[in-house]
Design a protein around this motif. Structure first.
Motif, PDB file in Angstrom:
ATOM      1  N   ILE A 144       0.845  -1.203   0.000  1.00 43.80           N
ATOM      2  CA  ILE A 144       0.000   0.000   0.000  1.00 43.80           C
ATOM      3  C   ILE A 144       0.880   1.252   0.000  1.00 43.80           C
ATOM      4  N   GLU A 145       1.915   1.265   0.862  1.00 45.49           N
ATOM      5  CA  GLU A 145       2.823   2.400   0.894  1.00 45.49           C
ATOM      6  C   GLU A 145       3.566   2.538  -0.426  1.00 45.49           C
ATOM      7  N   PHE A 146       3.980   1.392  -0.990  1.00 45.29           N
ATOM      8  CA  PHE A 146       4.702   1.391  -2.272  1.00 45.29           C
ATOM      9  C   PHE A 146       3.852   2.039  -3.361  1.00 45.29           C
ATOM     10  N   LYS A 147       2.590   1.615  -3.481  1.00 43.71           N
ATOM     11  CA  LYS A 147       1.710   2.132  -4.522  1.00 43.71           C
ATOM     12  C   LYS A 147       1.413   3.619  -4.310  1.00 43.71           C
ATOM     13  N   ALA A 148       1.160   3.989  -3.067  1.00 44.40           N
ATOM     14  CA  ALA A 148       0.840   5.383  -2.786  1.00 44.40           C
ATOM     15  C   ALA A 148       2.024   6.288  -3.114  1.00 44.40           C
ATOM     16  N   ARG A 149       3.188   5.839  -2.742  1.00 41.09           N
ATOM     17  CA  ARG A 149       4.394   6.632  -3.003  1.00 41.09           C
ATOM     18  C   ARG A 149       4.665   6.729  -4.491  1.00 41.09           C
ATOM     19  N   LEU A 150       4.542   5.614  -5.199  1.00 45.83           N
ATOM     20  CA  LEU A 150       4.832   5.590  -6.628  1.00 45.83           C
ATOM     21  C   LEU A 150       3.881   6.493  -7.402  1.00 45.83           C
ATOM     22  N   ARG A 151       2.599   6.498  -6.993  1.00 40.60           N
ATOM     23  CA  ARG A 151       1.600   7.274  -7.730  1.00 40.60           C
ATOM     24  C   ARG A 151       1.564   8.737  -7.308  1.00 40.60           C
ATOM     25  N   GLY A 152       2.444   9.096  -6.388  1.00 43.87           N
ATOM     26  CA  GLY A 152       2.510  10.490  -5.973  1.00 43.87           C
ATOM     27  C   GLY A 152       3.488  11.311  -6.790  1.00 43.87           C
ATOM     28  N   PHE A 153       4.127  10.685  -7.798  1.00 40.56           N
ATOM     29  CA  PHE A 153       5.124  11.399  -8.580  1.00 40.56           C
ATOM     30  C   PHE A 153       4.492  12.149  -9.747  1.00 40.56           C
ATOM     31  N   ASP A 154       5.162  13.218 -10.171  1.00 47.57           N
ATOM     32  CA  ASP A 154       4.707  14.014 -11.308  1.00 47.57           C
ATOM     33  C   ASP A 154       5.317  13.527 -12.615  1.00 47.57           C
ATOM     34  N   LEU A 155       6.493  12.910 -12.530  1.00 43.18           N
ATOM     35  CA  LEU A 155       7.193  12.406 -13.711  1.00 43.18           C
ATOM     36  C   LEU A 155       7.754  11.033 -13.393  1.00 43.18           C
ATOM     37  N   LEU A 156       7.400  10.054 -14.225  1.00 41.40           N
ATOM     38  CA  LEU A 156       7.874   8.678 -14.045  1.00 41.40           C
ATOM     39  C   LEU A 156       8.779   8.325 -15.218  1.00 41.40           C
ATOM     40  N   LEU A 157      10.025   7.942 -14.922  1.00 43.37           N
ATOM     41  CA  LEU A 157      11.008   7.569 -15.939  1.00 43.37           C
ATOM     42  C   LEU A 157      11.432   6.131 -15.686  1.00 43.37           C
ATOM     43  N   VAL A 158      11.143   5.239 -16.634  1.00 48.60           N
ATOM     44  CA  VAL A 158      11.474   3.825 -16.464  1.00 48.60           C
ATOM     45  C   VAL A 158      12.346   3.375 -17.632  1.00 48.60           C
ATOM     46  N   ASP A 159      13.539   2.905 -17.325  1.00 48.18           N
ATOM     47  CA  ASP A 159      14.505   2.482 -18.337  1.00 48.18           C
ATOM     48  C   ASP A 159      14.472   0.964 -18.520  1.00 48.18           C
ATOM     49  N   ASP A 160      14.885   0.510 -19.702  1.00 47.11           N
ATOM     50  CA  ASP A 160      15.002  -0.925 -20.010  1.00 47.11           C
ATOM     51  C   ASP A 160      13.716  -1.675 -19.694  1.00 47.11           C
ATOM     52  N   ILE A 161      12.614  -1.173 -20.233  1.00 45.47           N
ATOM     53  CA  ILE A 161      11.307  -1.756 -19.935  1.00 45.47           C
ATOM     54  C   ILE A 161      11.202  -3.189 -20.421  1.00 45.47           C
ATOM     55  N   GLN A 162      12.095  -3.601 -21.331  1.00 46.16           N
ATOM     56  CA  GLN A 162      12.041  -4.977 -21.834  1.00 46.16           C
ATOM     57  C   GLN A 162      12.292  -5.999 -20.724  1.00 46.16           C
ATOM     58  N   PHE A 163      12.918  -5.577 -19.621  1.00 49.46           N
ATOM     59  CA  PHE A 163      13.226  -6.514 -18.553  1.00 49.46           C
ATOM     60  C   PHE A 163      12.044  -6.775 -17.628  1.00 49.46           C
ATOM     61  N   ILE A 164      10.921  -6.153 -17.890  1.00 48.47           N
ATOM     62  CA  ILE A 164       9.737  -6.450 -17.078  1.00 48.47           C
ATOM     63  C   ILE A 164       8.946  -7.603 -17.678  1.00 48.47           C
ATOM     64  N   ILE A 165       9.460  -8.141 -18.789  1.00 55.60           N
ATOM     65  CA  ILE A 165       8.804  -9.244 -19.489  1.00 55.60           C
ATOM     66  C   ILE A 165       8.567 -10.423 -18.545  1.00 55.60           C
ATOM     67  N   GLY A 166       7.370 -10.972 -18.595  1.00 54.71           N
ATOM     68  CA  GLY A 166       7.074 -12.218 -17.900  1.00 54.71           C
ATOM     69  C   GLY A 166       6.786 -12.091 -16.419  1.00 54.71           C
ATOM     70  N   LYS A 167       6.870 -10.898 -15.837  1.00 58.62           N
ATOM     71  CA  LYS A 167       6.606 -10.723 -14.408  1.00 58.62           C
ATOM     72  C   LYS A 167       5.169 -10.228 -14.237  1.00 58.62           C
ATOM     73  N   ALA A 168       4.240 -11.129 -14.077  1.00 61.57           N
ATOM     74  CA  ALA A 168       2.814 -10.801 -14.120  1.00 61.57           C
ATOM     75  C   ALA A 168       2.426  -9.767 -13.074  1.00 61.57           C
ATOM     76  N   SER A 169       2.859  -9.964 -11.818  1.00 58.36           N
ATOM     77  CA  SER A 169       2.448  -9.051 -10.752  1.00 58.36           C
ATOM     78  C   SER A 169       3.032  -7.659 -10.962  1.00 58.36           C
ATOM     79  N   ALA A 170       4.292  -7.595 -11.370  1.00 57.11           N
ATOM     80  CA  ALA A 170       4.913  -6.299 -11.610  1.00 57.11           C
ATOM     81  C   ALA A 170       4.283  -5.613 -12.812  1.00 57.11           C
ATOM     82  N   GLN A 171       3.936  -6.386 -13.845  1.00 57.24           N
ATOM     83  CA  GLN A 171       3.271  -5.809 -15.013  1.00 57.24           C
ATOM     84  C   GLN A 171       1.925  -5.201 -14.622  1.00 57.24           C
ATOM     85  N   GLU A 172       1.206  -5.924 -13.802  1.00 63.99           N
ATOM     86  CA  GLU A 172      -0.106  -5.442 -13.382  1.00 63.99           C
ATOM     87  C   GLU A 172       0.025  -4.148 -12.580  1.00 63.99           C
TER      88      GLU A 172
END
Length: 477
Positions: free
Chosen positions: A229-257
């Motif tokens: 809950i804290e993780f989600k609240a903190r993550l969604r409190g940002f104004d700019l989200l920068l995520v590098d190497d998105i190809q490495f999220i392949i196959g991780k169902a929970s993280a993708q969701e």
């Protein structure tokens, strides 16, 4: 006894981590940069593990490129390691005039250098870049990777303009921005540049920067610690989200969701999102269709491999940082033409060459470049043969192929022969004696004379320089 056991445990963990990095990075990079690392001890109060390298240049190189990966690997291997500090082996100092970064050898600037203060992550353990309204600096954003230091050409102009628009004050017309480029072409540079520029335009904004791999690891840790809950609240409190190497999220169902829900939440609030990957969204295997749709719904901006003109400009721009070290024009041209796989290798080759020259006191020259950059050059060179060079030169100057090996000394024959020798040295890995044998068994001193003569003529004679450029284009096409 306890300290000895601790050292043995660290060594065992390092053996596992090092082996994993060797598989990820390849034998060459691992041997050159990871293998020389020596372990220090863990500072118990801060959970910081010291890693040492023999020179300041090596410490900065490793810190710039592998600090995040090393930190992540150690955090996974040992819960008592919360950060790593990369510095020069105690007692070793760089020569005067060769210093990169601050005195701790980390290669990262402190508050006095950049106006930004690097602070540790909070209780959730997020080791990514974050900027709050309290004026703290964005952890993980490299202060040298800005729009000012990004060199723009036809290969990357779309991505560069889109990135600047994403960081501007006005709301961008597209969301999210997806930067697609092969390794080493500048997508990570643009991510950092967006973060810095957005901070300038929005001083009180909150920025989050991380790799997809780190996003997954931190999400799993939050799950284990019952802090989702804290993780989600903190993550969604940002104004700019920068995520590098998105190809490495392949196959991780929970993280993708979780990433999918985060994208939806941020977009609904008008926040800005930028992703980077080495392939287009449609080429991401194992990605849920809903997430794939979100990634491709904005603008997908390609960064193409840098052409010869852009590579030259990048080298010239980079050289401004190394004044007063002199790098001859023929060396710049040689590097720009030969190291063509990606920009990172190009800049790395120049850095290595200049560092070697400064450390040994030698002048930068074409010969030194060939001697010290053998691995990089051989990996980039297309296998152009001397026979192919001779054939192309003879067609260009309209002389018979036999003249390449003949003893005739007429100017109409000698000059094309010298040009062919010069091109053979620039475009092939052959030594001077080997080239001489292909030109009628001539002595290596004859080849050296020809190479130096054509180099000199190119600086004084526009026609000769034009001829060589035209031949280079034909041979490299």
């Amino acid at each position: 006894m306890r300290e000895e056991q601790e050292a043995l445990n660290l060594a065992a963990d390092w053996a596992d981590i090092s082996q994993g990095l060797r598989k990820d990075l390849g034998q060459q990079l691992h041997s050159q940069w990871i293998k020389p690392i020596q372990l220090g001890m863990i500072v118990k109060d801060s959970g910081t593990l010291d890693l040492y390298l023999p020179t300041e240049f090596a410490a900065n190189w490793v810190s710039d490129r592998f600090a995040d990966r090393l930190s992540l690997a150690w955090k996974i291997a040992r819960p008592d390691v919360r950060a790593v500090r990369i510095s020069v082996l105690p007692g070793r100092r760089a020569p005067q005039g060769l210093r990169f970064g601050n005195s701790d050898g980390s290669g990262r600037r402190g508050a006095n250098d950049s106006g930004m203060t690097s602070l540790p992550g909070d209780a959730l353990g997020m080791g990514a870049a974050e900027l709050g309204s309290m004026g703290q600096g964005p952890i993980g954003l490299d202060p040298s990777l800005t729009f000012t230091t990004f060199v723009t050409g036809s290969a990357n102009v779309l991505a560069s303009n889109a990135a600047q628009r994403m960081a501007a004050t006005e709301t961008p017309q597209f969301a999210p921005l997806y930067l697609k480029a092969a390794t080493g072409q500048g997508k990570t540079h643009l991510l950092h540049a967006i973060g810095h520029a957005y901070l300038t335009a929005h001083p009180r904004a909150r920025i989050f920067y991380c790799s997809a791999e780190r996003f997954m690891v931190e999400f799993v840790q939050a799950l284990r610690q019952n802090q989702t809950i804290e993780f989600k609240a903190r993550l969604r409190g940002f104004d700019l989200l920068l995520v590098d190497d998105i190809q490495f999220i392949i196959g991780k169902a929970s993280a993708q969701e979780e990433l999918l829900y985060t994208i939806d939440a941020l977009l609904a609030e008008g926040k800005r999102l930028v992703f980077a990957a080495d392939r287009a969204p449609q080429a991401l295997d194992g990605v849920e269709q809903r997430l794939l749709s979100r990634l491709s719904m904005g603008l997908v901006a390609d960064i193409q491999p840098a052409d010869i003109e852009l590579r030259r400009t990048i080298l010239e721009h980079r050289l401004l940082r190394f004044s007063p070290t002199h790098v001859p024009a023929d060396v710049v041209e040689f590097l720009a033409r030969t190291i063509n796989r990606n920009v990172r290798e190009l800049v790395g080759g120049l850095n290595k060459l200049i560092a070697y020259a400064q450390l040994t006191g030698q002048a930068v020259s074409l010969q030194l470049a060939e001697e010290q950059l053998t691995d990089i050059l051989s990996a980039n060179r297309r296998r152009i043969t001397i026979d192919e060079i001779q054939r192309t030169v003879c067609q260009f100057y309209r002389v018979d192929r036999t003249e390449m090996s003949s003893k005739r000394r007429a100017r109409a024959v000698v000059r094309p022969r010298q040009v062919a020798m010069y091109l053979a040295k620039v475009l092939t890995p052959r030594s001077y004696p080997e080239i001489g044998r292909k030109f009628g068994g001539r002595d290596h001193s004859t080849v050296i004379h020809a190479v130096r003569l054509i180099e000199d003529l190119r600086t004084r004679d526009a026609d000769m320089d034009g001829d060589v450029r035209s031949l280079l284009r034909q041979l490299e096409s």
